[in-house]
Design an enzyme around this catalytic site. Sequence first.
Site, PDB file in Angstrom:
ATOM      1  N   ASP A  68      -8.431 106.132 -12.170  1.00  0.00           N
ATOM      2  CA  ASP A  68      -8.777 107.535 -11.943  1.00  0.00           C
ATOM      3  C   ASP A  68      -7.572 108.467 -12.017  1.00  0.00           C
ATOM      4  O   ASP A  68      -7.367 109.287 -11.129  1.00  0.00           O
ATOM      5  CB  ASP A  68      -9.449 107.617 -10.551  1.00  0.00           C
ATOM      6  CG  ASP A  68     -10.012 108.985 -10.244  1.00  0.00           C
ATOM      7  OD1 ASP A  68     -10.464 109.660 -11.184  1.00  0.00           O
ATOM      8  OD2 ASP A  68      -9.989 109.378  -9.057  1.00  0.00           O
ATOM      9  N   GLU A  84      -7.146  97.764  -5.729  1.00  0.00           N
ATOM     10  CA  GLU A  84      -8.592  97.658  -5.909  1.00  0.00           C
ATOM     11  C   GLU A  84      -9.049  96.777  -7.058  1.00  0.00           C
ATOM     12  O   GLU A  84      -9.844  97.214  -7.887  1.00  0.00           O
ATOM     13  CB  GLU A  84      -9.181  99.053  -6.068  1.00  0.00           C
ATOM     14  CG  GLU A  84      -8.882  99.929  -4.890  1.00  0.00           C
ATOM     15  CD  GLU A  84      -9.534 101.277  -4.967  1.00  0.00           C
ATOM     16  OE1 GLU A  84      -9.764 101.759  -6.079  1.00  0.00           O
ATOM     17  OE2 GLU A  84      -9.819 101.832  -3.903  1.00  0.00           O
ATOM     18  N   TYR A  98     -14.174 105.114   1.675  1.00  0.00           N
ATOM     19  CA  TYR A  98     -14.704 106.470   1.490  1.00  0.00           C
ATOM     20  C   TYR A  98     -16.057 106.649   2.178  1.00  0.00           C
ATOM     21  O   TYR A  98     -16.985 107.191   1.595  1.00  0.00           O
ATOM     22  CB  TYR A  98     -14.799 106.783  -0.007  1.00  0.00           C
ATOM     23  CG  TYR A  98     -13.424 106.951  -0.637  1.00  0.00           C
ATOM     24  CD1 TYR A  98     -12.808 108.192  -0.669  1.00  0.00           C
ATOM     25  CD2 TYR A  98     -12.741 105.856  -1.171  1.00  0.00           C
ATOM     26  CE1 TYR A  98     -11.549 108.351  -1.227  1.00  0.00           C
ATOM     27  CE2 TYR A  98     -11.476 106.009  -1.727  1.00  0.00           C
ATOM     28  CZ  TYR A  98     -10.889 107.256  -1.750  1.00  0.00           C
ATOM     29  OH  TYR A  98      -9.636 107.413  -2.299  1.00  0.00           O
ATOM     30  N   GLU A 100      -6.300 104.697   1.492  1.00  0.00           N
ATOM     31  CA  GLU A 100      -7.063 105.788   0.879  1.00  0.00           C
ATOM     32  C   GLU A 100      -8.227 106.138   1.773  1.00  0.00           C
ATOM     33  O   GLU A 100      -8.927 105.262   2.283  1.00  0.00           O
ATOM     34  CB  GLU A 100      -7.619 105.395  -0.510  1.00  0.00           C
ATOM     35  CG  GLU A 100      -6.595 105.348  -1.603  1.00  0.00           C
ATOM     36  CD  GLU A 100      -7.194 105.119  -2.991  1.00  0.00           C
ATOM     37  OE1 GLU A 100      -8.386 105.442  -3.189  1.00  0.00           O
ATOM     38  OE2 GLU A 100      -6.470 104.603  -3.848  1.00  0.00           O
TER      39      GLU A 100
HETATM   40  C1  CKU Z   1      -9.897 107.347  -5.619  1.00  0.00           C
HETATM   41  C2  CKU Z   1     -12.863 102.605  -5.463  1.00  0.00           C
HETATM   42  C3  CKU Z   1     -12.045 103.699  -4.996  1.00  0.00           C
HETATM   43  C4  CKU Z   1     -10.941 103.999  -5.974  1.00  0.00           C
HETATM   44  N1  CKU Z   1      -9.901 104.863  -5.441  1.00  0.00           N
HETATM   45  C5  CKU Z   1      -8.798 104.780  -6.363  1.00  0.00           C
HETATM   46  C6  CKU Z   1      -8.114 106.068  -6.678  1.00  0.00           C
HETATM   47  O1  CKU Z   1      -7.287 105.935  -7.805  1.00  0.00           O
HETATM   48  C7  CKU Z   1      -9.135 107.158  -6.896  1.00  0.00           C
HETATM   49  O2  CKU Z   1      -8.526 108.348  -7.308  1.00  0.00           O
HETATM   50  C8  CKU Z   1     -10.599 106.091  -5.231  1.00  0.00           C
HETATM   51  C9  CKU Z   1     -10.923 108.479  -5.766  1.00  0.00           C
HETATM   52  O3  CKU Z   1     -10.591 109.626  -5.468  1.00  0.00           O
HETATM   53  O4  CKU Z   1     -12.044 108.212  -6.165  1.00  0.00           O
END
Ligand code: CKU
Length: 597
Positions: free
Chosen positions: A165, A416, A472, A510
């Site tokens: 991402d 991840e 999240y 995160e």
């Molecule tokens: C973040 C599965 C969650 C992945 N995580 C990685 C990161 O690089 C992304 O930017 C989530 C997001 O904001 O979805």
Amino acid sequence: MNQSLLFPISNDYRSCINLDGLWKFQFDPNSIGTKENWNNHLPKPISMPVPASFATFFTTKEERDYCGDFWYETECFVPSNMTGKIYLRFGSVTHRATIFCNGVEITSHEGGFLPIVADITSVAIKGQKNTIVVKANNELNEKTLPCGTVMTLKNGNKLAKPYFDFFNYAGIHRSVYLVNTPEDAIEDYSVTYTLKGKDAVVHYDTVSRGNHDITVILKDQEGNEVCRNEGASGDLYVTNAHLWKVRNAYLYTIEVILHDGSTVIDSYEDRIGIRTVRIDGTKILINEEPVYLKGFGKHEDFDILGRGFNWAIAKRDFECMKWTNANCFRTSHYPYAEEWYRFADEEGFLIIDEVAAVGMMRSTHNFAAAGTGQYTYFFETPTVPALLKNHLTQVEEMIQRDKNHPSVFSFSLFNEPETTSTYAHDYFKAIFDHARNIDPQNRPMTGAFEKNSAPEKCLCYMLCNFICLNRYYGWYISGGPEISDAEWKFRDEMNRWQAKDLNVPFVFTEFGTDTLPSEHSLPSIMWSQEYQDEYMEMNFSVFDSYDFIQGELAWNFADFQTSEGIMRVNGNKKGVFTRQRQPKDVAFVMKKRWADK
Ligand code: CKU
């Protein structure tokens, strides 16, 4: 890896000349450059700033989103008085490059986030300008880090499809130096620390070319000699040592001198900080004192610069992070420019240094896929041995480059991936074993786990000295009006981890919500600033319920650019700060919490 990755410095024995500036540049969509000898000169170049990502300058999509081979060229004057070895050192070229000097191929390097060192001694012509050409490529695949794929559009253009991402920025992202060292020179050094009451022992090991004497001197912050020792390896005894403390750094200067009696051949100076790192049960100990990690996952990302390193942005980022009372950041999802670590050493920030092992799940929307439980058999494919080889090499290069920074208290060896198969376990066991073998400071090793790596299913968490979770709840899972369910699900997962009684620290690497600074809503609504605040408060109340949670690194420090898509509004907006480094409301929430945490 047998090349010196020491950060370039200049003194009486060695020198570095900065080659940043306006280089020549040319796309090579049909990969004809090699056949047509572009290694000598580019036929129709345009100008291109170095360091920077090329994507941000163009006004057409084709150029911004270009995927394939691209070339850089510059001229570099090699002074006639240079003796010994002459190198070109690129802080990074993303994702891979071959370096030519005066048309001659010197070296190739895989991986876009670690230095390339090209020995041009036998090819460089002294007393005149030499032509430097770089053939680079930014395609993604499943054999190299970070992982992704390439699609071909109907018009024949290639398009990178990252399994991650962040925008697939490419180019010469970090400074380039012409480095001159003596023929016999210092190639590497490492240090480890033992505290003995108020004193400390700095154990050092050096690597050098030739058969000469080594003297190592330690100087305090005022430049006064503290102690010295003779020999390629040895101990420096520091009485009443000033420790490098979190957000209260003290840096000594270490000088390694290569000499024959009183004739000095080479000397290399660096700044080090005396500190120890240890995990004890659920605590992270720095200098035997528990530390709770507060801070961010970051990106090297800025408007116009793309992923190009810039001191001014780094300065602003440290000021903003200090203002929030943070003490730590993760170099998500790749090793950053070395300047970040030097700055963090000075500011007393802790770093979780992450290798570019991201996208080890076959999905171009991995952020969304992570919640769904979708399994892509990533580690069950024939390309895995090639990927493992690259991953091992990049872990090795990262540790070699970053091992002496006091700020680096841990290495993160993945972000991840799929972790629920024995294939994944065996793959990562090899990576962790290798990292542990080569880190002289025996630092805690970790990796960041997404939600499918549930306590009952994950087969990799046991490889980690502390466990990093990316979660999240309240965004990808049960967002908005369902936030009370999100909290329930979050606590349920944490209760399941607790029941395992692992007796290791957990750190959230995160958690966050996309938030548009323009949006305000009472009551809160997803994407509004109020929702970001509410989500964070909910997360904090969960974190505070479990003693084994020893850190919180919010996602993300600032908004950043990504691939385009229906879930990204000109990038990922989970920043606590905007991309221009101004605070969203939530920055004040973090600041208040972290003041007394
Ligand atoms: C973040 C599965 C969650 C992945 N995580 C990685 C990161 O690089 C992304 O930017 C989530 C997001 O904001 O979805």
